[in-house]
Design a protein around this motif. Structure first.
Motif, short mmCIF file in Angstrom:
data_model
loop_
_atom_site.label_atom_id
_atom_site.label_comp_id
_atom_site.label_asym_id
_atom_site.label_seq_id
_atom_site.Cartn_x
_atom_site.Cartn_y
_atom_site.Cartn_z
N ASN A 82 49.02 36.64 122.72
CA ASN A 82 47.99 36.43 123.63
C ASN A 82 46.73 36.56 122.89
OD1 ASN A 82 49.98 36.05 125.74
ND2 ASN A 82 49.80 38.45 125.95
N LEU A 83 45.88 35.93 123.16
CA LEU A 83 44.68 35.90 122.53
C LEU A 83 43.38 36.02 123.37
CD1 LEU A 83 45.17 33.06 119.75
CD2 LEU A 83 45.37 35.31 119.44
N GLU A 84 42.44 36.94 123.03
CA GLU A 84 41.28 36.92 123.94
C GLU A 84 39.98 37.51 122.90
OE1 GLU A 84 38.89 39.50 127.43
OE2 GLU A 84 40.98 40.14 126.92
N ARG A 85 39.00 36.64 122.82
CA ARG A 85 37.86 36.84 122.27
C ARG A 85 37.09 38.10 122.96
NH1 ARG A 85 35.60 30.83 121.93
NH2 ARG A 85 36.74 30.87 124.04
N ALA A 86 36.02 38.71 121.99
CA ALA A 86 35.44 40.13 122.58
C ALA A 86 34.61 39.65 123.61
CB ALA A 86 34.71 40.74 121.50
N LEU A 87 34.54 40.68 124.57
CA LEU A 87 33.62 40.49 125.80
C LEU A 87 32.19 40.23 125.61
CD1 LEU A 87 33.40 40.64 129.00
CD2 LEU A 87 33.20 43.14 128.60
N ARG A 164 52.30 34.42 134.15
CA ARG A 164 53.48 33.99 133.51
C ARG A 164 53.15 32.68 132.74
NH1 ARG A 164 57.42 33.41 138.25
NH2 ARG A 164 58.77 32.43 136.61
N ARG A 165 52.24 31.90 133.11
CA ARG A 165 51.93 30.62 132.62
C ARG A 165 50.99 30.68 131.55
NH1 ARG A 165 50.62 28.44 136.93
NH2 ARG A 165 48.29 28.32 136.68
N VAL A 166 49.91 31.51 131.60
CA VAL A 166 48.90 31.38 130.48
C VAL A 166 49.10 32.89 129.61
CG1 VAL A 166 47.29 30.35 132.14
CG2 VAL A 166 47.49 32.85 131.90
N THR A 167 50.12 33.44 129.52
CA THR A 167 50.50 34.53 128.59
C THR A 167 51.76 34.50 128.16
OG1 THR A 167 51.35 36.09 130.11
CG2 THR A 167 48.78 35.95 130.29
N ASN A 168 52.16 35.45 127.13
CA ASN A 168 53.62 35.40 126.80
C ASN A 168 54.35 36.30 127.53
OD1 ASN A 168 52.69 38.04 125.72
ND2 ASN A 168 52.87 37.30 123.56
N LEU A 169 53.89 36.95 128.61
CA LEU A 169 54.56 37.84 129.44
C LEU A 169 55.86 37.37 130.12
CD1 LEU A 169 52.07 40.63 130.62
CD2 LEU A 169 53.61 40.50 128.59
N GLY A 170 55.56 36.00 130.27
CA GLY A 170 56.61 35.19 131.46
C GLY A 170 57.97 35.20 130.89
N VAL A 171 57.87 35.24 129.51
CA VAL A 171 59.21 34.90 128.81
C VAL A 171 59.86 36.25 128.26
CG1 VAL A 171 58.63 32.59 127.91
CG2 VAL A 171 58.02 34.42 126.38
N LEU A 172 59.33 37.38 128.81
CA LEU A 172 59.91 38.65 128.28
C LEU A 172 61.36 38.86 128.95
CD1 LEU A 172 56.87 41.26 128.70
CD2 LEU A 172 58.01 40.47 126.45
N LYS A 173 62.12 39.40 128.31
CA LYS A 173 63.49 39.76 128.70
C LYS A 173 63.92 41.23 128.35
CE LYS A 173 65.53 37.96 124.54
NZ LYS A 173 64.45 37.60 123.74
N PRO A 174 64.57 41.88 129.13
CA PRO A 174 65.19 43.43 128.81
C PRO A 174 65.47 43.46 127.61
CG PRO A 174 66.26 42.68 130.87
CD PRO A 174 65.72 41.47 130.08
N GLY A 175 64.72 44.68 126.84
CA GLY A 175 64.91 45.11 125.58
C GLY A 175 63.59 44.70 124.69
N ASP A 176 62.64 43.61 125.11
CA ASP A 176 61.71 43.26 124.26
C ASP A 176 60.68 44.17 124.40
OD1 ASP A 176 62.87 40.96 123.88
OD2 ASP A 176 61.79 39.69 125.29
N ARG A 177 60.12 44.64 123.13
CA ARG A 177 59.00 45.33 123.03
C ARG A 177 57.49 44.74 123.26
NH1 ARG A 177 59.85 49.69 119.22
NH2 ARG A 177 58.24 48.94 117.86
N VAL A 178 56.58 45.59 123.90
CA VAL A 178 55.33 45.03 124.14
C VAL A 178 54.25 46.32 123.66
CG1 VAL A 178 55.98 43.89 125.95
CG2 VAL A 178 55.50 46.05 126.42
N ASN A 179 53.26 45.98 123.24
CA ASN A 179 51.77 46.75 123.10
C ASN A 179 51.57 47.28 124.25
OD1 ASN A 179 51.91 46.33 120.10
ND2 ASN A 179 50.85 44.43 120.53
#
Length: 207
Positions: A82-87, A164-179
């Motif tokens: 996931n990418l976001e430029r500074a506010l 789910r469509r615009v981030t990578n969270l939509g493909v998470l599955k149990p066991g995956d690690r997240v910041n």
């Protein structure tokens, strides 16, 4: 500072070891219209400095401390981030204030379909849970989300179809690690209250 509203999902195109860290080249053509060397970009929620712009993205260096504290040490070529430029002061603050300073790594425990949406249950670090409240905010891989449920050291958040469509969270599955980054307000409140909640009985604040 960021909003937690992801602009685009990029791809790790190259990863190279450097002294005390790693250098990453990120494929992100959607950000090229307004990206300069020295700019800050949140990459899966980690605030990183652009060291070079390329024809199709940018380059960042990740120091050893960040590799140890976040999921960045696990990233390989092909990983979507996931990418976001500074506010800027001209943009709406549609999410919540996200620093890009990851507090720890969580782990997806369950992904439960509910109509078009998904419920995502994530085990989070204890220090994050301590400053998190139901209906408050939390950032997972840099995405601003509302805490729907909080129990001990796990949270439940909703992933609507757009997220789910615009981030990578939509493909998470149990066991995956997240910041995971806690809401900055909760962290400051906890810090301000610390002298009153940890002092010895009978002691005077400030002494």
């Amino acid at each position: 500072m960021f909003t937690g509203l992801i602009e685009t999902v990029g791809t790790i195109a190259e990863t190279v070891a450097i002294p005390r860290g790693r250098r990453l080249r990120v494929h992100a053509p959607a950000l090229l219209d307004d990206l300069r060397r020295g700019d800050s970009v949140a990459v899966d929620g980690i605030c990183l400095t652009v060291t070079a712009c390329t024809a199709d993205g940018f380059v960042v260096d990740v120091v050893a401390a960040t590799l140890e504290r976040t999921t960045a040490g696990e990233w390989a070529v092909g990983r979507r981030v996931n990418l976001e430029r500074a506010l800027t002061l001209q943009r709406r603050l549609g999410g919540h204030l996200v620093q890009g300073h990851v507090d720890g790594v969580g782990q997806a425990r369950a992904v439960v379909p509910d109509g078009d949406a998904l419920w995502l249950d994530v085990e989070i670090p204890a220090q994050v849970a301590r400053v998190t409240v139901p209906q408050g905010s939390i950032a997972l891989n840099g995405v601003s989300l509302t805490v729907q449920r909080l129990r001990d050291t796990w949270v439940r958040v909703a992933l609507v179809p757009h997220t789910r469509r615009v981030t990578n969270l939509g493909v998470l599955k149990p066991g995956d690690r997240v910041n995971v980054e806690a809401d900055i307000v909760g962290k400051y409140v906890a810090r301000l209250l610390e002298p009153y909640t940890t002092r010895d009985p009978g002691s005077v604040p400030g002494y």
